[in-house]
Design a protein around this motif. Structure first.
Motif, PDB file in Angstrom:
ATOM      1  N   ARG A   9       1.447  -2.663   4.773  1.00  0.00           N
ATOM      2  CA  ARG A   9       1.492  -2.563   3.313  1.00  0.00           C
ATOM      3  C   ARG A   9       0.337  -1.711   2.790  1.00  0.00           C
ATOM      4  O   ARG A   9       0.493  -0.925   1.855  1.00  0.00           O
TER       5      ARG A   9
ATOM      6  N   HIS B 159       0.467   2.050   0.590  1.00  0.00           N
ATOM      7  CA  HIS B 159      -0.015   2.103  -0.793  1.00  0.00           C
ATOM      8  C   HIS B 159      -0.586   3.482  -1.108  1.00  0.00           C
ATOM      9  O   HIS B 159      -1.087   4.182  -0.228  1.00  0.00           O
ATOM     10  N   SER B 160      -0.552   3.873  -2.378  1.00  0.00           N
ATOM     11  CA  SER B 160      -1.004   5.211  -2.773  1.00  0.00           C
ATOM     12  C   SER B 160      -2.509   5.288  -3.037  1.00  0.00           C
ATOM     13  O   SER B 160      -3.065   6.380  -3.133  1.00  0.00           O
ATOM     14  N   TRP B 161      -3.177   4.180  -3.241  1.00  0.00           N
ATOM     15  CA  TRP B 161      -4.627   4.073  -3.404  1.00  0.00           C
ATOM     16  C   TRP B 161      -5.195   4.962  -4.513  1.00  0.00           C
ATOM     17  O   TRP B 161      -6.064   5.795  -4.263  1.00  0.00           O
TER      18      TRP B 161
ATOM     19  N   SER C  39      -0.522  -5.401  -6.951  1.00  0.00           N
ATOM     20  CA  SER C  39      -0.376  -3.951  -7.056  1.00  0.00           C
ATOM     21  C   SER C  39      -0.043  -3.306  -5.729  1.00  0.00           C
ATOM     22  O   SER C  39       0.463  -2.189  -5.677  1.00  0.00           O
ATOM     23  N   ILE C  40      -0.289  -4.028  -4.646  1.00  0.00           N
ATOM     24  CA  ILE C  40      -0.020  -3.474  -3.310  1.00  0.00           C
ATOM     25  C   ILE C  40       1.303  -3.986  -2.754  1.00  0.00           C
ATOM     26  O   ILE C  40       2.051  -3.238  -2.128  1.00  0.00           O
TER      27      ILE C  40
END
Length: 461
Positions: free
Chosen positions: A358, A362-364, A395-396
């Motif tokens: 995951r 994620h786009s971080w 959010s993740i």
């Protein structure tokens, strides 16, 4: 109620030593134990009657000063040295375990000055030693081959950054560190300072966006008493404080125009003037700046002086966003988990492959700082063992995270697919054992069965 007097103290000797947190024992001139207090009994595991009359070597301390005299009898070296001060060592308890202690000892004299014995105190510092050992091990682990002076990563992008930082450290030219928020610009600035010839000097930090122009000017250059309302005494500025070292100006793109003019003068002439004074003060400071803003565009818009830009932009170093070096995420994650575990009692041992997947997806947008926050969040929600996907921030894991037993069910195609993948991974990890899979997911077996049924997954037996 009468107060205790100095003359009363001997009467309360037993009460004093019995309530001491430190272990205390007294030996005669041959090193035979003649007294131990309750704290010493607790520390060593020996009862008083088990050690009275025996040599103090019973505690098997590696710093014991026992030795043989000319007749082959055991003596205590304390009586030759006179004292032992703040010596760290370990002793073996009665049950065979070892504890780390801080030892202090002194020779006892009678009223005629004759040596009659020695007194020793023991303080248990085992938790301190173990924590120091963990921290030292983690520091070695993180700096051995995985990064550079606190920056972590082995990706090609970071390896190039390390080379630039090393070259910048060997130079005296100004450096500007560019990169989005959360990429580690302050760490990079500190690395340059520590690797430079100025490492023994001060490393002073100023956030240019945190103060209004008047306060920032005083912060950087100092002020004289009475130079403005509230200036009740003279103050040394950050430039003076950084003399002989490095000054890190973070968020330089937010520096007000009036302060930009004065900063340029300092860089050109190597001297500052305090607010309210016209006396120049020579300073020898290496300037390191950082910003997450586009200085080129700021110049075009008139928000940043061109001459100042060329003064600070001698060595530009750009830190890549985390999304551009995702191959470093497993390394960063392991490091942050280990570091956070040092200050946590949650018993978290690591992160599961599913949770790491995951993180990789994620786009971080918040970069490394967001990853640190995600790990800290997981330490709050994870009861122990491995961090699982449901322990990560919403959010993740999606807008409706699966986080232990819940009354509702995640909805939407994306949520269903994420839940299906999570259940499949748990079943695969437990060889299809539903009760174990449910425990791994933090839900009951009945809840797992209901979710599998809703998702159309085969229920099996």
């Amino acid at each position: 109620m009468a107060d205790i007097t100095p003359q009363d103290v001997p009467r309360y000797w037993n009460s004093v030593v019995d309530t001491m947190a430190e272990g205390l024992f007294i030996v005669d001139t041959k090193g035979k134990v003649v007294f131990v207090n309750p704290a010493a009994e607790r520390l060593t595991g020996y009862r008083r009657e088990e050690v009275l009359g025996r040599s103090c070597t019973v505690f098997e301390s590696e710093t014991c000063l026992a030795c043989q005299d000319q007749e082959g009898q055991m003596t205590c070296g304390l009586f030759e040295r006179g004292r032992v001060a703040d010596r760290r060592c370990s002793i073996t308890r009665k049950d065979g375990s070892q504890i780390h202690i801080l030892k202090n000892a002194r020779v006892l004299h009678d009223e005629l000055g004759q040596v009659i014995g020695g007194v020793e105190t023991l303080s248990d510092i085992t938790p301190v030693v173990e924590r120091d050992r963990q921290i030292s091990g983690l520091k070695r682990h993180l700096t051995r081959s995985y990064g550079y002076e606190g920056l972590i990563g082995q990706s090609p992008a970071m390896m190039q950054v390390y080379q630039l930082l090393e070259a910048a450290a060997a130079s005296t030219a100004p450096v500007v560190i560019l990169g989005a928020s959360g990429t580690g610009k302050e760490l990079a600035a500190a690395a340059i300072h520590r690797r430079s010839p100025r490492a023994a000097g001060p490393f002073i930090k100023v956030n240019c966006a945190a103060l209004n122009p008047s306060l920032l000017e005083s912060e950087l250059f100092g002020h004289e008493k009475g130079s403005f309302t509230g200036a009740e005494k003279s103050r040394t500025g950050r430039f003076e404080a950084a003399d002989g070292g490095s000054l890190f100006l973070d968020e330089i793109g937010d520096l007000p125009a009036e302060v930009q003019v004065k900063l340029l003068r300092v860089l050109q002439e190597g001297e500052v003037e305090r607010v309210g004074s016209n006396r120049p003060i020579k300073v020898d400071v290496r300037i390191i700046t950082a910003t997450n803003r586009d200085l080129g565009r700021l110049m075009e818009e008139g928000g940043f002086r061109q001459d100042l830009f060329y003064r600070i932009n001698v060595i530009p170093i750009t830190l890549p966003p985390l999304a551009a070096r995702k191959e470093d995420i497993p390394l960063l994650t392991r490091g942050f988990v280990e570091r956070t575990a040092l200050g946590s009692e949650r018993g978290v041992t690591g992160i599961s492959p599913a949770a790491l997947e995951r993180l990789m997806a994620h786009s971080w947008p918040g970069n490394v700082r967001e990853l640190i926050n995600a790990i800290e969040y997981a330490f709050v929600t994870c009861p122990g063992g491995e961090i699982l996907p449901q322990h990560l921030p919403p959010s993740i894991v999606g807008e409706t995270p699966v986080c232990g037993p819940v009354s509702g069910e995640p909805g939407g195609a994306a949520g269903d697919e994420a839940l299906r993948r999570e259940i499949s991974e748990a079943l695969e990890a437990t060889a299809g054992h539903k009760a174990q899979a449910a425990a791994r997911l933090g839900i009951s077996r009945v809840t797992l069965w209901k979710r599998m049924k809703k998702l159309g997954m085969p229920l099996g037996d």
